[in-house]
Design an enzyme around this catalytic site. Structure first.
Site, PDB file in Angstrom:
ATOM      1  N   GLN A 104      28.492 104.182  -0.293  1.00 50.94           N
ATOM      2  CA  GLN A 104      28.027 103.234  -1.299  1.00 50.94           C
ATOM      3  C   GLN A 104      27.611 103.914  -2.593  1.00 50.94           C
ATOM      4  O   GLN A 104      27.249 103.240  -3.562  1.00 50.94           O
ATOM      5  CB  GLN A 104      26.850 102.426  -0.736  1.00 50.94           C
ATOM      6  CG  GLN A 104      27.214 101.589   0.467  1.00 50.94           C
ATOM      7  CD  GLN A 104      26.003 100.953   1.140  1.00 50.94           C
ATOM      8  OE1 GLN A 104      24.867 101.072   0.673  1.00 50.94           O
ATOM      9  NE2 GLN A 104      26.248 100.279   2.255  1.00 50.94           N
ATOM     10  N   HIS A 166      22.546 102.533   0.507  1.00 53.37           N
ATOM     11  CA  HIS A 166      21.389 101.864  -0.083  1.00 53.37           C
ATOM     12  C   HIS A 166      20.772 102.638  -1.252  1.00 53.37           C
ATOM     13  O   HIS A 166      19.597 102.992  -1.244  1.00 53.37           O
ATOM     14  CB  HIS A 166      20.320 101.598   0.991  1.00 53.37           C
ATOM     15  CG  HIS A 166      20.792 100.703   2.085  1.00 53.37           C
ATOM     16  ND1 HIS A 166      19.956 100.203   3.048  1.00 53.37           N
ATOM     17  CD2 HIS A 166      22.035 100.221   2.389  1.00 53.37           C
ATOM     18  CE1 HIS A 166      20.646  99.456   3.895  1.00 53.37           C
ATOM     19  NE2 HIS A 166      21.921  99.463   3.505  1.00 53.37           N
ATOM     20  N   GLU A 269      19.076  87.720   0.532  1.00 50.28           N
ATOM     21  CA  GLU A 269      18.009  86.967  -0.110  1.00 50.28           C
ATOM     22  C   GLU A 269      18.223  86.813  -1.610  1.00 50.28           C
ATOM     23  O   GLU A 269      18.745  87.702  -2.276  1.00 50.28           O
ATOM     24  CB  GLU A 269      16.655  87.667   0.103  1.00 50.28           C
ATOM     25  CG  GLU A 269      16.209  87.730   1.539  1.00 50.28           C
ATOM     26  CD  GLU A 269      14.858  88.409   1.714  1.00 50.28           C
ATOM     27  OE1 GLU A 269      14.384  88.492   2.864  1.00 50.28           O
ATOM     28  OE2 GLU A 269      14.265  88.859   0.697  1.00 50.28           O
ATOM     29  N   TYR A 279       7.691  91.870  -0.930  1.00 50.40           N
ATOM     30  CA  TYR A 279       8.743  90.956  -0.507  1.00 50.40           C
ATOM     31  C   TYR A 279       9.143  91.142   0.951  1.00 50.40           C
ATOM     32  O   TYR A 279      10.148  90.585   1.386  1.00 50.40           O
ATOM     33  CB  TYR A 279       9.914  91.042  -1.493  1.00 50.40           C
ATOM     34  CG  TYR A 279       9.466  90.434  -2.801  1.00 50.40           C
ATOM     35  CD1 TYR A 279       9.700  89.104  -3.076  1.00 50.40           C
ATOM     36  CD2 TYR A 279       8.681  91.161  -3.682  1.00 50.40           C
ATOM     37  CE1 TYR A 279       9.205  88.511  -4.233  1.00 50.40           C
ATOM     38  CE2 TYR A 279       8.173  90.581  -4.845  1.00 50.40           C
ATOM     39  CZ  TYR A 279       8.434  89.257  -5.101  1.00 50.40           C
ATOM     40  OH  TYR A 279       7.909  88.673  -6.237  1.00 50.40           O
ATOM     41  N   TYR A 290      22.354  95.425  12.954  1.00 55.86           N
ATOM     42  CA  TYR A 290      23.808  95.373  13.086  1.00 55.86           C
ATOM     43  C   TYR A 290      24.231  95.378  14.551  1.00 55.86           C
ATOM     44  O   TYR A 290      25.287  94.853  14.906  1.00 55.86           O
ATOM     45  CB  TYR A 290      24.448  96.543  12.342  1.00 55.86           C
ATOM     46  CG  TYR A 290      24.408  96.372  10.841  1.00 55.86           C
ATOM     47  CD1 TYR A 290      25.139  95.369  10.221  1.00 55.86           C
ATOM     48  CD2 TYR A 290      23.628  97.203  10.053  1.00 55.86           C
ATOM     49  CE1 TYR A 290      25.106  95.198   8.849  1.00 55.86           C
ATOM     50  CE2 TYR A 290      23.589  97.049   8.675  1.00 55.86           C
ATOM     51  CZ  TYR A 290      24.327  96.042   8.076  1.00 55.86           C
ATOM     52  OH  TYR A 290      24.281  95.877   6.714  1.00 55.86           O
TER      53      TYR A 290
END
Length: 400
Positions: A104, A166, A269, A279, A290
């Site tokens: 990523q 991430h 979200e 949050y 997963y």
């Protein structure tokens, strides 16, 4: 409520209005429950068409417009491209820093200083390091029209991590010319940091992982950040308890900040981040592992902010914009979110208080990495593919 329904029916047409009415009922009857609004393909309603502007982009990630109408586009492998008069300039812009282009990671967001016309500052976010020790960085450089000059790193995550997951990351400018930067939590199990699952860093105020940070335009820490005076917090932290935000947008009508956040298995979200607020991730979540097991049995908890909208199954949200143009009058003020897994763009209708009334799906058929409102009042979409595209949504010609 009747007046609201009447307004929505005029905006959307009777078929779509049925889904709007249903979602109004959900929002009204369950004020403490995140809305999972119905999704409907708005292509059936007509009124717009998709035009492919460019092809041949390698995993494009972000876009930004220059004052002269040219467009900057990042490619995740580490290239910054420029589009002039609708054509991709073959030679990438020089001066981009080396990036860790794996998984990523890579070159991610590009953003211009609000006073770019005066200072020529361009900001980049990217992953830096090695597969065994990496972090998200923010760099600032001066763009002379051909190359980046005087590039320097103005911010980075203080903890190096392993893996290729991430990193975040989006930049959003606030009206006071400070910037918010979204930083991911570092990755999924079994990835660990400091002897525990790395995702728990999202609840650690001393860590920059799993946070939105707020910075001055030179990377320094604003004196009015919420945790500046806290002994056990990083002063850059603005909000926390985030998993992996890849969409940030400011509502120009209200100055509310909105964010789309990847869940794990389900539980994506839509949030309204506010300074100092928590949050929830991973203490409170609608996601599952997963592997299928529960991450937490808590969906809400006092002291933690509930999402405005939850997507299960996941759409993998990435890219977020408020439509501020005039070419689509019925979309004025609506929020648009790209979906990587859903391969669409979601049009999200909000009321004046920021509650979700409905969502509709605009099918793109490719992984949507970014969506922006262009200076011409049209919507632009980047698709995250080896042969990525720049797509424009524009009004359908009369009579077609």
């Amino acid at each position: 409520m009747k007046a609201k329904i009447s307004r929505l029916m005029k905006r959307a047409g009777s078929a779509i209005a049925l889904s709007l009415i249903a979602s109004c009922t959900v929002a009204q009857n369950s004020p403490n429950t995140p809305t999972t609004a119905p999704s409907e393909d708005v292509a059936a309603a007509g009124g717009f068409q998709k035009t492919t502007v460019l092809t041949g982009l390698e995993h494009p990630w972000s876009m930004a417009w220059l004052p002269d109408g040219a467009m900057l586009i990042t490619e995740r492998p580490g290239r910054l491209r420029i589009v002039r008069n609708g054509a991709l300039v073959p030679t990438p812009i020089a001066g981009v820093p080396p990036v860790l282009a794996v998984g990523q990671g890579g070159l991610m967001d590009v953003s211009l200083h609000p006073r770019f016309a005066q200072n020529r500052f361009v900001y980049l976010t990217y992953s830096h390091g090695t597969i065994d020790a990496n972090r998200t960085r923010v760099a600032r450089a001066t763009f002379d029209g051909k190359a980046l000059r005087d590039l320097r790193v103005i911010f980075e995550v203080s903890q190096a991590k392993q893996g290729e997951q991430h990193f975040g990351s989006r930049i959003l400018w606030l009206p006071d010319n400070t910037m918010l930067v979204a930083i991911g939590d570092g990755g999924n199990p079994p990835l660990r940091l400091g002897g525990d699952l790395i995702r728990k860093q999202a609840q650690n105020l001393r860590s920059r992982l799993g946070k939105i940070v707020r910075l001055a335009d030179d990377g320094s820490i604003p004196k009015d950040n919420p945790f500046v005076a806290a002994a056990n917090a990083d002063p850059a932290v603005w909000s926390y308890g985030h998993r992996n935000i890849q969409g940030l947008a400011l509502d120009p009508a209200t100055n509310r900040v909105w964010a789309t956040e990847h869940g794990s298995r389900g539980g994506d979200e839509l949030n309204v981040p506010v300074a100092s607020k928590n949050y929830g991730w991973p203490v409170v979540t609608h996601s599952r592992e997963y592997s299928g097991g529960e991450i937490s049995n808590l969906r809400s908890q006092p002291g933690m902010v509930d999402p405005k909208l939850v997507w299960t199954p996941s759409i993998a949200p990435s890219g977020l914009t408020f439509y501020t143009g005039s070419r689509f009058g019925q979309w004025k003020g609506d929020l648009f979110a790209g979906g990587l897994v859903s391969r669409d763009v979601r049009r999200i209708d909000l009321d004046d208080k920021g509650n979700v009334l409905s969502q509709q799906s605009i099918n793109i058929g490719q992984r949507v990495r970014d969506v922006r409102t262009g200076p011409d009042g049209l919507l632009y979409i980047l698709t995250d593919e080896p042969n990525g595209q720049l797509i424009r949504l524009e009004p359908r010609p009369a009579g077609s």
